[in-house]
Design an enzyme around this catalytic site. Sequence first.
Site, PDB file in Angstrom:
ATOM      1  N   HIS A 156       0.831  -1.206   0.000  1.00  0.00           N
ATOM      2  CA  HIS A 156       0.000   0.000   0.000  1.00  0.00           C
ATOM      3  C   HIS A 156       0.864   1.254   0.000  1.00  0.00           C
ATOM      4  CE1 HIS A 156      -4.325  -1.297   0.926  1.00  0.00           C
ATOM      5  NE2 HIS A 156      -3.665  -2.394   0.622  1.00  0.00           N
ATOM      6  N   ASP A 157       1.982   1.215   0.699  1.00  0.00           N
ATOM      7  CA  ASP A 157       2.868   2.379   0.728  1.00  0.00           C
ATOM      8  C   ASP A 157       3.477   2.622  -0.646  1.00  0.00           C
ATOM      9  OD1 ASP A 157       4.387   4.501   2.006  1.00  0.00           O
ATOM     10  OD2 ASP A 157       6.119   3.192   1.807  1.00  0.00           O
ATOM     11  N   VAL A 160       1.190   4.041  -3.744  1.00  0.00           N
ATOM     12  CA  VAL A 160       0.561   5.366  -3.719  1.00  0.00           C
ATOM     13  C   VAL A 160       1.532   6.479  -4.078  1.00  0.00           C
ATOM     14  CG1 VAL A 160      -0.659   7.040  -2.273  1.00  0.00           C
ATOM     15  CG2 VAL A 160      -1.223   4.618  -2.123  1.00  0.00           C
ATOM     16  N   ASP A 185       7.842   5.509   0.402  1.00  0.00           N
ATOM     17  CA  ASP A 185       8.306   6.647   1.210  1.00  0.00           C
ATOM     18  C   ASP A 185       7.732   6.668   2.619  1.00  0.00           C
ATOM     19  OD1 ASP A 185       5.666   7.301   0.719  1.00  0.00           O
ATOM     20  OD2 ASP A 185       6.085   9.357   0.065  1.00  0.00           O
ATOM     21  N   SER A 204       4.827   7.109   3.588  1.00  0.00           N
ATOM     22  CA  SER A 204       3.754   8.092   3.789  1.00  0.00           C
ATOM     23  C   SER A 204       2.495   7.449   4.366  1.00  0.00           C
ATOM     24  CB  SER A 204       3.425   8.824   2.478  1.00  0.00           C
ATOM     25  OG  SER A 204       3.078   7.911   1.453  1.00  0.00           O
ATOM     26  N   PRO A 243      -6.026  -0.867  -6.005  1.00  0.00           N
ATOM     27  CA  PRO A 243      -7.153  -1.531  -6.675  1.00  0.00           C
ATOM     28  C   PRO A 243      -8.414  -1.515  -5.822  1.00  0.00           C
ATOM     29  CG  PRO A 243      -5.544  -3.123  -5.897  1.00  0.00           C
ATOM     30  CD  PRO A 243      -4.927  -1.782  -5.685  1.00  0.00           C
ATOM     31  N   GLY A 294       5.120   5.938  -4.032  1.00  0.00           N
ATOM     32  CA  GLY A 294       6.451   5.356  -3.996  1.00  0.00           C
ATOM     33  C   GLY A 294       6.719   4.871  -2.583  1.00  0.00           C
TER      34      GLY A 294
END
Length: 201
Positions: free
Chosen positions: A67-68, A71, A75, A77, A166, A73
């Site tokens: 998931h990181d 979205v 990073d 976030s 997705p 790259g």
Amino acid sequence: MAINFEFVFTSFMILLISSVQTSSAQLSRGFYNSTCPNVEQLVRAAVTQKLQQTFVTAPSTLRLFFHDCFVRGCDASVLLVSPTNQAEKSHPDDVSLAGDGFDTVVKAKVAVDSDRQCRNKVSCADILALATRDVVNLAGGPFYEVELGRRDGRISTIASVQHHLPSPNFNLDQLNSLFSFNGLSQTDMIALSDAGREVSR
């Protein structure tokens, strides 16, 4: 809970390759040699302890990394929080992420920062990448080198998640298009999707 480690390992390799392609100019194996030479041992020790506490650590950490990376790259976030619940982790696609994945990164970060030489020197993005490699390896997959040097993202918004992960309602063409945009094949998509399903079982 039965976990298909063939799919989990395949998924891990896909993400590792994808993250290296995204940031290859910045990454190196010896990135922390002078600032935190024990970073890999510190992360692995924390991950080993966490995995002994609960086996869902492996798939939940892998899914968190997926998931990181998809979205903004790789990073980290997805780890950021917002007092108004407007960060990535508050998006409906991320609300279902298992807490054990986040807890794995938190515990690894605490372990790294407990070493005075390493304190505040290692990015959460690199810790997540290392932790993902280690949980998969400790769960039965092979060990692979992870290049380091990722920078932590400072932007994390609900809006940034849309169109990057997705949807349960996507048809095959939409799924293939999304994964193709990220440099992944239909086979890669099937492997990652299966690993995600295993987490929720």
